[in-house]
Scaffold this active site. Sequence first.
Site, PDB file in Angstrom:
ATOM      1  N   ARG A  30       0.841  -1.208   0.000  1.00  0.00           N
ATOM      2  CA  ARG A  30       0.000   0.000   0.000  1.00  0.00           C
ATOM      3  C   ARG A  30       0.867   1.244   0.000  1.00  0.00           C
ATOM      4  O   ARG A  30       1.896   1.294   0.702  1.00  0.00           O
ATOM      5  CB  ARG A  30      -0.886   0.027   1.243  1.00  0.00           C
ATOM      6  CG  ARG A  30      -1.987  -1.002   1.213  1.00  0.00           C
ATOM      7  CD  ARG A  30      -2.977  -0.814   2.366  1.00  0.00           C
ATOM      8  NE  ARG A  30      -3.902  -1.951   2.401  1.00  0.00           N
ATOM      9  CZ  ARG A  30      -3.627  -3.090   3.026  1.00  0.00           C
ATOM     10  NH1 ARG A  30      -2.502  -3.240   3.705  1.00  0.00           N
ATOM     11  NH2 ARG A  30      -4.493  -4.094   2.980  1.00  0.00           N
ATOM     12  N   ASP A  31       0.421   2.253  -0.739  1.00  0.00           N
ATOM     13  CA  ASP A  31       1.083   3.545  -0.692  1.00  0.00           C
ATOM     14  C   ASP A  31       0.893   4.126   0.712  1.00  0.00           C
ATOM     15  O   ASP A  31      -0.196   4.076   1.272  1.00  0.00           O
ATOM     16  CB  ASP A  31       0.508   4.491  -1.757  1.00  0.00           C
ATOM     17  CG  ASP A  31       1.414   5.688  -1.996  1.00  0.00           C
ATOM     18  OD1 ASP A  31       1.991   5.785  -3.094  1.00  0.00           O
ATOM     19  OD2 ASP A  31       1.552   6.529  -1.081  1.00  0.00           O
ATOM     20  N   ILE A  32       1.966   4.693   1.254  1.00  0.00           N
ATOM     21  CA  ILE A  32       1.927   5.223   2.614  1.00  0.00           C
ATOM     22  C   ILE A  32       1.041   6.472   2.691  1.00  0.00           C
ATOM     23  O   ILE A  32       0.546   6.824   3.764  1.00  0.00           O
ATOM     24  CB  ILE A  32       3.373   5.516   3.092  1.00  0.00           C
ATOM     25  CG1 ILE A  32       3.483   5.476   4.605  1.00  0.00           C
ATOM     26  CG2 ILE A  32       3.901   6.822   2.526  1.00  0.00           C
ATOM     27  CD1 ILE A  32       4.928   5.468   5.100  1.00  0.00           C
ATOM     28  N   HIS A 101       8.174   2.033 -10.130  1.00  0.00           N
ATOM     29  CA  HIS A 101       6.957   1.505  -9.512  1.00  0.00           C
ATOM     30  C   HIS A 101       5.741   1.946 -10.324  1.00  0.00           C
ATOM     31  O   HIS A 101       5.722   3.026 -10.894  1.00  0.00           O
ATOM     32  CB  HIS A 101       6.830   1.956  -8.057  1.00  0.00           C
ATOM     33  CG  HIS A 101       6.942   3.438  -7.875  1.00  0.00           C
ATOM     34  ND1 HIS A 101       8.160   4.086  -7.870  1.00  0.00           N
ATOM     35  CD2 HIS A 101       6.005   4.396  -7.736  1.00  0.00           C
ATOM     36  CE1 HIS A 101       7.961   5.391  -7.713  1.00  0.00           C
ATOM     37  NE2 HIS A 101       6.658   5.606  -7.641  1.00  0.00           N
ATOM     38  N   HIS A 103       1.744   2.754 -10.024  1.00  0.00           N
ATOM     39  CA  HIS A 103       0.650   3.071  -9.105  1.00  0.00           C
ATOM     40  C   HIS A 103      -0.634   2.430  -9.613  1.00  0.00           C
ATOM     41  O   HIS A 103      -0.926   2.485 -10.811  1.00  0.00           O
ATOM     42  CB  HIS A 103       0.402   4.580  -9.049  1.00  0.00           C
ATOM     43  CG  HIS A 103       1.506   5.392  -8.452  1.00  0.00           C
ATOM     44  ND1 HIS A 103       1.439   5.927  -7.186  1.00  0.00           N
ATOM     45  CD2 HIS A 103       2.706   5.781  -8.941  1.00  0.00           C
ATOM     46  CE1 HIS A 103       2.542   6.625  -6.925  1.00  0.00           C
ATOM     47  NE2 HIS A 103       3.335   6.553  -7.980  1.00  0.00           N
TER      48      HIS A 103
HETATM   49  P1  5GP Z   1       6.289   8.655  -7.171  1.00  0.00           P
HETATM   50  O1  5GP Z   1       5.881  10.102  -7.050  1.00  0.00           O
HETATM   51  O2  5GP Z   1       7.779   8.475  -7.050  1.00  0.00           O
HETATM   52  O3  5GP Z   1       5.702   7.997  -8.365  1.00  0.00           O
HETATM   53  O4  5GP Z   1       5.561   7.953  -5.966  1.00  0.00           O
HETATM   54  C1  5GP Z   1       6.185   7.522  -4.806  1.00  0.00           C
HETATM   55  C2  5GP Z   1       5.080   7.022  -3.916  1.00  0.00           C
HETATM   56  O5  5GP Z   1       5.662   6.261  -2.888  1.00  0.00           O
HETATM   57  C3  5GP Z   1       4.287   8.150  -3.237  1.00  0.00           C
HETATM   58  O6  5GP Z   1       2.905   8.017  -3.572  1.00  0.00           O
HETATM   59  C4  5GP Z   1       4.545   7.938  -1.749  1.00  0.00           C
HETATM   60  O7  5GP Z   1       3.405   8.180  -0.960  1.00  0.00           O
HETATM   61  C5  5GP Z   1       4.987   6.487  -1.668  1.00  0.00           C
HETATM   62  N1  5GP Z   1       5.959   6.208  -0.618  1.00  0.00           N
HETATM   63  C6  5GP Z   1       7.065   6.934  -0.336  1.00  0.00           C
HETATM   64  N2  5GP Z   1       7.744   6.363   0.673  1.00  0.00           N
HETATM   65  C7  5GP Z   1       7.053   5.269   1.035  1.00  0.00           C
HETATM   66  C8  5GP Z   1       7.263   4.282   2.036  1.00  0.00           C
HETATM   67  O8  5GP Z   1       8.234   4.301   2.792  1.00  0.00           O
HETATM   68  N3  5GP Z   1       6.340   3.293   2.127  1.00  0.00           N
HETATM   69  C9  5GP Z   1       5.247   3.242   1.309  1.00  0.00           C
HETATM   70  N4  5GP Z   1       4.401   2.229   1.487  1.00  0.00           N
HETATM   71  N5  5GP Z   1       5.013   4.162   0.336  1.00  0.00           N
HETATM   72  C10 5GP Z   1       5.902   5.156   0.218  1.00  0.00           C
END
Ligand code: 5GP
Length: 109
Positions: A30-32, A101, A103
């Site tokens: 899950r996204d945090i 990653h 989403h």
């Molecule tokens: P990006 O903007 O790089 O595509 O998305 C990174 C995503 O990773 C963000 O939605 C953020 O909330 C999530 N995220 C960042 N750090 C962590 C973490 O330590 N654990 C989890 N589960 N999600 C994270």
Amino acid sequence: MEKDCIFCNIVAGKTETEFLYQDDMLVVFRDINPHAPVHLLIVPKKHIRSINDLTEADQPILSEMLMVAKDMAAEHGIAQSGYRLFINVERGGGQVIFHLHLHLIGGFR
Ligand code: 5GP
Ligand code: ZN
């Protein structure tokens, strides 16, 4: 594995992050900071910095990411209502974590 990469550490089981799914190529958690009732991250175990760093050899990982996304959507009951799959690429594309990653968001009313 990159020592200072948050997602490499999660993949390696060095955090409390719960895996909703895992196989030899990827993990799902899950996204945090969820932006929707369902907000999952589909993350290859291999450290790939961004879409820009993909090689031909990574093709099986990419197809597995999409297949697992489809299955996770069904498992979370949003396959029929619909969902969004997206990858942010580099800073201008909103990428914050430099470990590839996908989403998966859905469950909006
Ligand atoms: P990006 O903007 O790089 O595509 O998305 C990174 C995503 O990773 C963000 O939605 C953020 O909330 C999530 N995220 C960042 N750090 C962590 C973490 O330590 N654990 C989890 N589960 N999600 C994270
Ligand atoms: Zn990494």
